[in-house]
Design an enzyme around this catalytic site. Structure first.
Site, PDB file in Angstrom:
ATOM      1  N   ASP A  30     -11.011   5.583 -10.080  1.00  6.40           N
ATOM      2  CA  ASP A  30     -11.114   4.987  -8.748  1.00  6.40           C
ATOM      3  C   ASP A  30     -12.009   3.744  -8.809  1.00  6.40           C
ATOM      4  O   ASP A  30     -13.028   3.721  -9.498  1.00  6.40           O
ATOM      5  CB  ASP A  30     -11.685   6.009  -7.761  1.00  6.40           C
ATOM      6  CG  ASP A  30     -11.452   5.619  -6.312  1.00  6.40           C
ATOM      7  OD1 ASP A  30     -10.655   6.302  -5.640  1.00  6.40           O
ATOM      8  OD2 ASP A  30     -12.074   4.632  -5.847  1.00  6.40           O
ATOM      9  N   ILE A  31     -11.643   2.733  -8.043  1.00  6.11           N
ATOM     10  CA  ILE A  31     -12.381   1.473  -8.039  1.00  6.11           C
ATOM     11  C   ILE A  31     -13.742   1.624  -7.333  1.00  6.11           C
ATOM     12  O   ILE A  31     -14.658   0.827  -7.569  1.00  6.11           O
ATOM     13  CB  ILE A  31     -11.520   0.367  -7.370  1.00  6.11           C
ATOM     14  CG1 ILE A  31     -11.943  -1.007  -7.821  1.00  6.11           C
ATOM     15  CG2 ILE A  31     -11.532   0.477  -5.860  1.00  6.11           C
ATOM     16  CD1 ILE A  31     -10.944  -2.103  -7.445  1.00  6.11           C
ATOM     17  N   ASN A  89      -6.167  13.684   0.685  1.00  6.74           N
ATOM     18  CA  ASN A  89      -6.275  13.261   2.077  1.00  6.74           C
ATOM     19  C   ASN A  89      -4.862  12.971   2.578  1.00  6.74           C
ATOM     20  O   ASN A  89      -4.170  12.129   2.006  1.00  6.74           O
ATOM     21  CB  ASN A  89      -7.149  12.017   2.189  1.00  6.74           C
ATOM     22  CG  ASN A  89      -8.581  12.267   1.741  1.00  6.74           C
ATOM     23  OD1 ASN A  89      -9.132  13.331   1.991  1.00  6.74           O
ATOM     24  ND2 ASN A  89      -9.185  11.302   1.070  1.00  6.74           N
ATOM     25  N   GLY A  95      -8.570  10.675   6.251  1.00 12.67           N
ATOM     26  CA  GLY A  95      -9.234   9.772   5.313  1.00 12.67           C
ATOM     27  C   GLY A  95      -8.319   9.069   4.346  1.00 12.67           C
ATOM     28  O   GLY A  95      -8.792   8.357   3.453  1.00 12.67           O
ATOM     29  N   GLN A  96      -7.002   9.237   4.502  1.00 20.23           N
ATOM     30  CA  GLN A  96      -6.084   8.562   3.578  1.00 20.23           C
ATOM     31  C   GLN A  96      -6.016   7.078   3.910  1.00 20.23           C
ATOM     32  O   GLN A  96      -5.742   6.700   5.056  1.00 20.23           O
ATOM     33  CB  GLN A  96      -4.679   9.173   3.652  1.00 20.23           C
ATOM     34  CG  GLN A  96      -3.723   8.560   2.630  1.00 20.23           C
ATOM     35  CD  GLN A  96      -2.379   9.276   2.567  1.00 20.23           C
ATOM     36  OE1 GLN A  96      -2.111  10.211   3.322  1.00 20.23           O
ATOM     37  NE2 GLN A  96      -1.520   8.827   1.658  1.00 20.23           N
ATOM     38  N   SER A  97      -6.277   6.246   2.906  1.00 17.13           N
ATOM     39  CA  SER A  97      -6.263   4.796   3.122  1.00 17.13           C
ATOM     40  C   SER A  97      -5.176   4.093   2.321  1.00 17.13           C
ATOM     41  O   SER A  97      -4.860   2.939   2.597  1.00 17.13           O
ATOM     42  CB  SER A  97      -7.630   4.192   2.770  1.00 17.13           C
ATOM     43  OG  SER A  97      -7.943   4.437   1.420  1.00 17.13           O
ATOM     44  N   HIS A 102      -1.708  10.824  -3.574  1.00 11.26           N
ATOM     45  CA  HIS A 102      -2.610  10.876  -4.723  1.00 11.26           C
ATOM     46  C   HIS A 102      -3.564  12.042  -4.580  1.00 11.26           C
ATOM     47  O   HIS A 102      -3.929  12.431  -3.473  1.00 11.26           O
ATOM     48  CB  HIS A 102      -3.388   9.567  -4.894  1.00 11.26           C
ATOM     49  CG  HIS A 102      -4.058   9.083  -3.642  1.00 11.26           C
ATOM     50  ND1 HIS A 102      -3.358   8.461  -2.620  1.00 11.26           N
ATOM     51  CD2 HIS A 102      -5.341   9.149  -3.223  1.00 11.26           C
ATOM     52  CE1 HIS A 102      -4.192   8.157  -1.647  1.00 11.26           C
ATOM     53  NE2 HIS A 102      -5.409   8.563  -1.982  1.00 11.26           N
ATOM     54  N   HIS A 104      -7.351  13.160  -5.622  1.00 12.58           N
ATOM     55  CA  HIS A 104      -8.654  12.757  -6.145  1.00 12.58           C
ATOM     56  C   HIS A 104      -9.159  13.874  -7.068  1.00 12.58           C
ATOM     57  O   HIS A 104      -9.207  15.035  -6.658  1.00 12.58           O
ATOM     58  CB  HIS A 104      -9.671  12.588  -5.016  1.00 12.58           C
ATOM     59  CG  HIS A 104      -9.369  11.491  -4.048  1.00 12.58           C
ATOM     60  ND1 HIS A 104     -10.004  10.263  -4.082  1.00 12.58           N
ATOM     61  CD2 HIS A 104      -8.498  11.432  -3.005  1.00 12.58           C
ATOM     62  CE1 HIS A 104      -9.551   9.513  -3.081  1.00 12.58           C
ATOM     63  NE2 HIS A 104      -8.639  10.192  -2.422  1.00 12.58           N
TER      64      HIS A 104
HETATM   65  P1  5GP Z   1      -7.618   7.688   0.039  1.00 10.56           P
HETATM   66  O1  5GP Z   1      -8.692   7.112   0.918  1.00 10.56           O
HETATM   67  O2  5GP Z   1      -6.270   7.120   0.392  1.00 10.56           O
HETATM   68  O3  5GP Z   1      -7.613   9.182  -0.057  1.00 10.56           O
HETATM   69  O4  5GP Z   1      -7.971   7.197  -1.428  1.00 10.56           O
HETATM   70  C1  5GP Z   1      -7.640   5.920  -1.878  1.00 10.56           C
HETATM   71  C2  5GP Z   1      -8.567   5.614  -3.025  1.00 10.56           C
HETATM   72  O5  5GP Z   1      -8.050   4.490  -3.711  1.00 10.56           O
HETATM   73  C3  5GP Z   1      -9.987   5.260  -2.597  1.00 10.56           C
HETATM   74  O6  5GP Z   1     -10.894   6.187  -3.186  1.00 10.56           O
HETATM   75  C4  5GP Z   1     -10.178   3.844  -3.118  1.00 10.56           C
HETATM   76  O7  5GP Z   1     -11.467   3.603  -3.614  1.00 10.56           O
HETATM   77  C5  5GP Z   1      -9.120   3.749  -4.205  1.00 10.56           C
HETATM   78  N1  5GP Z   1      -8.607   2.411  -4.436  1.00 10.56           N
HETATM   79  C6  5GP Z   1      -8.230   1.518  -3.485  1.00 10.56           C
HETATM   80  N2  5GP Z   1      -7.778   0.395  -4.066  1.00 10.56           N
HETATM   81  C7  5GP Z   1      -7.885   0.587  -5.407  1.00 10.56           C
HETATM   82  C8  5GP Z   1      -7.566  -0.240  -6.539  1.00 10.56           C
HETATM   83  O8  5GP Z   1      -7.092  -1.361  -6.432  1.00 10.56           O
HETATM   84  N3  5GP Z   1      -7.804   0.311  -7.774  1.00 10.56           N
HETATM   85  C9  5GP Z   1      -8.325   1.548  -7.928  1.00 10.56           C
HETATM   86  N4  5GP Z   1      -8.529   1.981  -9.186  1.00 10.56           N
HETATM   87  N5  5GP Z   1      -8.624   2.351  -6.895  1.00 10.56           N
HETATM   88  C10 5GP Z   1      -8.406   1.868  -5.640  1.00 10.56           C
END
Ligand code: 5GP
Ligand code: ZN
Length: 116
Positions: A30-31, A89, A95-97, A102, A104
């Protein structure tokens, strides 16, 4: 889904630090890590959320993604003794962005309950 960030990472069009991959998923760091180990386990086939994932055996199979998450944990040397957490999420309110399913994979510290 050509505009999808995780489809682009799976395709190698956007760089990522890969931790594990197999025929069903690509797993990458994760970034913005929320734990010392924070890997995203991403099915190769696009589906927006867990609630959109097919239940009829078509890809991406939820069972295959979870199996691959466990394989990713094994590949990272993680055990139940270390403790790790898998989080999905589903939907913005949870919390899904990024709208590509995916899992975690979080490890390397203790985790509280209930989650935030
Ligand atoms: P969500 O919030 O959808 O459950 O998780 C999305 C995750 O993707 C977040 O933890 C966020 O830090 C990660 N993320 C977003 N953009 C990027 C990216 O460009 N590269 C990587 N490696 N992770 C990303
Ligand atoms: Zn996608």
């Amino acid at each position: 889904m050509s505009g999808c960030l995780f489809c682009r990472i799976v395709a190698g069009e956007v760089p990522s630090k890969r931790a594990y991959e197999d025929k069903d998923v690509v797993a990458f760091h994760d970034i913005a890590p929320q734990a010392p180990v924070h890997v995203l386990v991403v099915p190769r086939v696009h589906v927006a959320t867990l609630a959109d994932a097919p239940l009829d055996g078509a890809a991406p199979s939820i069972a295959a993604v979870m199996t691959s998450a466990r394989r990713a944990a094994d590949a990272l040397g993680l055990t139940s003794r270390d403790g790790y957490r898998l989080v999905v999420n589903c939907g913005e309110r949870a919390g899904q962005s990024v709208d590509h399913l995916h899992v975690h994979l979080l490890a390397g510290r203790a985790f509280g309950w209930p989650p935030g």
